[in-house]
Design an enzyme around this catalytic site. Structure first.
Site, PDB file in Angstrom:
ATOM      1  N   ASP A 136       0.911  -1.137   0.000  1.00  0.00           N
ATOM      2  CA  ASP A 136       0.000   0.000   0.000  1.00  0.00           C
ATOM      3  C   ASP A 136       0.947   1.182   0.000  1.00  0.00           C
ATOM      4  OD1 ASP A 136      -1.465   2.271   0.823  1.00  0.00           O
ATOM      5  OD2 ASP A 136      -3.037   0.964   1.558  1.00  0.00           O
ATOM      6  N   HIS A 137       1.090   1.837  -1.150  1.00  0.00           N
ATOM      7  CA  HIS A 137       2.188   2.809  -1.243  1.00  0.00           C
ATOM      8  C   HIS A 137       2.004   4.002  -0.297  1.00  0.00           C
ATOM      9  CE1 HIS A 137      -0.447   5.000  -4.015  1.00  0.00           C
ATOM     10  NE2 HIS A 137       0.352   6.034  -3.894  1.00  0.00           N
ATOM     11  N   HIS A 163      -5.801   2.795   0.950  1.00  0.00           N
ATOM     12  CA  HIS A 163      -5.096   3.957   1.483  1.00  0.00           C
ATOM     13  C   HIS A 163      -5.858   4.691   2.595  1.00  0.00           C
ATOM     14  CE1 HIS A 163      -2.962   3.003  -2.078  1.00  0.00           C
ATOM     15  NE2 HIS A 163      -3.660   3.728  -2.916  1.00  0.00           N
TER      16      HIS A 163
HETATM   17  C1  BG6 Z   1      -3.437   4.511  -6.442  1.00  0.00           C
HETATM   18  C2  BG6 Z   1      -4.734   4.562  -7.183  1.00  0.00           C
HETATM   19  O1  BG6 Z   1      -3.417   3.433  -5.554  1.00  0.00           O
HETATM   20  O2  BG6 Z   1      -3.266   5.719  -5.722  1.00  0.00           O
HETATM   21  C3  BG6 Z   1      -4.787   5.753  -8.111  1.00  0.00           C
HETATM   22  O3  BG6 Z   1      -4.902   3.378  -7.933  1.00  0.00           O
HETATM   23  C4  BG6 Z   1      -4.491   7.029  -7.348  1.00  0.00           C
HETATM   24  O4  BG6 Z   1      -6.044   5.866  -8.758  1.00  0.00           O
HETATM   25  C5  BG6 Z   1      -3.227   6.880  -6.540  1.00  0.00           C
HETATM   26  O5  BG6 Z   1      -4.343   8.063  -8.298  1.00  0.00           O
HETATM   27  C6  BG6 Z   1      -3.019   8.078  -5.631  1.00  0.00           C
HETATM   28  O6  BG6 Z   1      -1.741   8.002  -5.100  1.00  0.00           O
HETATM   29  P1  BG6 Z   1      -0.958   9.319  -4.698  1.00  0.00           P
HETATM   30  O7  BG6 Z   1       0.319   8.829  -4.123  1.00  0.00           O
HETATM   31  O8  BG6 Z   1      -0.783  10.130  -5.957  1.00  0.00           O
HETATM   32  O9  BG6 Z   1      -1.834  10.034  -3.727  1.00  0.00           O
END
Ligand code: BG6
Length: 500
Positions: free
Chosen positions: A180-181, A243
């Site tokens: 989960d980045h 997230h």
């Molecule tokens: C991803 C989603 O997990 O997270 C995307 O699949 C989204 O749709 C992205 O744009 C958002 O990540 P960040 O780091 O740009 O907030």
């Protein structure tokens, strides 16, 4: 947990010609290499369907580094650690070739049999790859074997469980690193530190002092080229299941008895277990959805969701979700956690606002200044920092109050040195630190929570769609959700660190 500071590994990337590998994984590996966190004892084995020569693959790696890091120091040496195999994920003979190549690289670079299998490709193949890795002997290695797996981990609880059961045939829970980045973002990791390393906050971190918590993740980007995936996912599965709920768990969890993987994850699991489930009739009282129409973002006209490529012109898919989460435990009873996330909104911003309760009696009411509530704002992105909103005396004579802000921003720190989420997560997976990856129990609970919502939304056509213009703050229903409780969203643009 096996930990070394300069890990040794064969990193096998499935989906090595894809976007994620090029934008995130190669640049992150390069930064680790430049920082000396990867010694010369590593090799990357790129795997994808396309047929490419070794030279072409290494050239694509070099290009991605130059494009996404702007650097090229030591690049040839770095790229020489990359290998490629054109691969059919369903065919055993492909895996057998891969095994032979892996064994050779292992020997050549002295990798001690350590293997990281990174699945950065279409999720429908996750299970098949897992099966073959075991069946065709790739997991049969003297060193560690770990599976790093991108989202989505399933489409709902049932499919996630099926995938998990399948992967568990080849890897133990400890060997599965579910990405989960958001958990790799510096300020998301900072939530625990702010809470548990400051005498100021933890004693107040409960329903006696906090009135509500708001978590916002807004994006200006639309669905782009991902219509096919997004139509089946929507904002609920794309952002909330993972997230948003992860941020809520970190905000709501009890202090772990130790800062180790097991203890932290088990407190997060407990927090997720305390989420009050909703009956079908309650879903629309607690959660609202939106879909963007055409509009203007940064002076440019952008199309509505229903006219994006691969999107049904009558689509019922939500591109925006706002919800109220109720946490049924001693600490949080009575404190709503509000979340909202959406695409094509006015700004790109992820923020957490902790709103404290008003003081019992406002001695300053007669001074015609209404006191603003104390807020703790955690800026996740694009700025990174913390702001505390307080009230102080206005300068001059008299006792009028004025809002003031105390801010700490890591903006001044050279941005290039702030490690990217993927860099941290890759490094952690090589060191064997799974703290910032999601445990199966967290995934399962999050899916169960979200499934209750999708069960209702998928079966009722939302007649108001599209209900917000691109470039706006989202649909009105999101404001009404808080108004019912006597609250309002703190507008993200007024909370920027720059506005202090
Ligand atoms: C991803 C989603 O997990 O997270 C995307 O699949 C989204 O749709 C992205 O744009 C958002 O990540 P960040 O780091 O740009 O907030």
């Amino acid at each position: 947990m096996t930990e070394t500071n300069t890990p040794t590994a064969l990193i096998m990337i499935f989906g090595a010609t894809g976007d994620l590998a090029h934008r995130k994984l190669f640049p992150s590996l390069y930064r680790l290499y430049k920082k000396g966190r990867l010694t010369d004892r590593f090799a990357v084995l790129g795997v994808a369907r396309r047929s490419l020569t070794l030279e072409e693959f290494q050239e694509s790696v070099r290009k991605s580094i130059v494009e996404f890091t702007g650097e090229q120091d030591g690049l040839d040496e770095f790229a020489s650690h990359f290998y490629y195999q054109s691969h059919d994920v369903t065919d055993s003979s492909s895996y057998i070739q891969l095994r032979e190549l892996a064994n050779k690289l292992d020997e050549h670079y002295g990798l001690e049999g350590n293997r990281l299998f990174y699945l950065a490709m279409a999720p429908e193949f996750f299970g098949t790859i897992g099966d073959h890795l075991k069946l065709d002997g790739l997991t049969d290695t003297a060193g560690y074997k770990r599976l790093v797996i991108e989202k989505p981990f399933g489409h709902d609880f049932e499919s996630a469980q099926e995938l998990n059961n399948r992967l568990r045939q080849a890897f133990s829970e400890e060997e599965i690193y579910r990405i989960d980045h958001y958990l790799g973002k510096a300020m998301v990791q900072n939530i625990q530190v702010i809470r548990f390393a400051n005498a100021l906050f933890e004693p107040l971190w409960n329903n006696r002092y906090i009135s509500n918590i708001q978590v916002t993740s807004s994006e200006t980007l639309g669905v782009e080229e991902r219509g096919r995936y997004y139509e089946k996912s929507g904002a609920l599965r794309d952002m909330v299941q993972n997230h948003m709920l992860q941020m809520v768990a970190l905000l709501a969890m009890e202090p772990p008895i130790k800062l180790n993987t097991e203890e932290i994850r088990s407190e997060k699991v407990r927090a997720l277990r305390s989420l009050r489930p909703m009956s079908q009739d309650e879903v629309n009282q607690y959660f609202v959805r939106g879909q963007y129409d055409e509009g203007t973002i940064n002076g440019e006209s952008v199309p509505g969701y229903r006219t994006e490529p691969m999107v049904d012109p009558e689509s019922n898919t939500e591109t925006y979700v706002a919800g109220k989460l109720v946490i049924d435990n001693f600490r949080w009873a009575g404190v709503p956690f509000y979340i909202r996330t959406g695409k094509r909104l006015g700004s790109k911003s992820t923020k957490i606002v902790v709103q404290f309760k008003d003081i019992p009696m406002n001695l300053y009411y007669n001074t015609d200044e209404k006191l603003t509530p104390n807020l703790l704002v955690i800026h996740i992105q694009p700025e990174e920092g913390v702001t505390l909103h307080l009230n102080a005396k206005k300068s001059g004579s008299g006792m009028k109050t004025t809002p003031v802000r105390l801010s700490t921003a890591s903006k001044s720190i050279d941005r290039m040195n702030t490690p990217e989420a993927y860099e941290k997560l890759l490094y952690d997976s090589m060191r064997g630190d799974a703290t910032n990856f999601t445990h199966w129990d967290e995934v399962a609970l999050s899916w169960k929570f979200v499934d209750a919502i999708s069960a209702v939304w998928e079966n009722t056509k939302e007649t108001t769609f599209p209900n917000y213009a691109a470039g706006s703050d989202g649909p009105q229903v999101a404001d009404q959700l808080l108004e019912k409780d006597g609250f309002e969203w703190w507008p993200v643009e007024n909370l920027e660190i720059d506005n202090c």
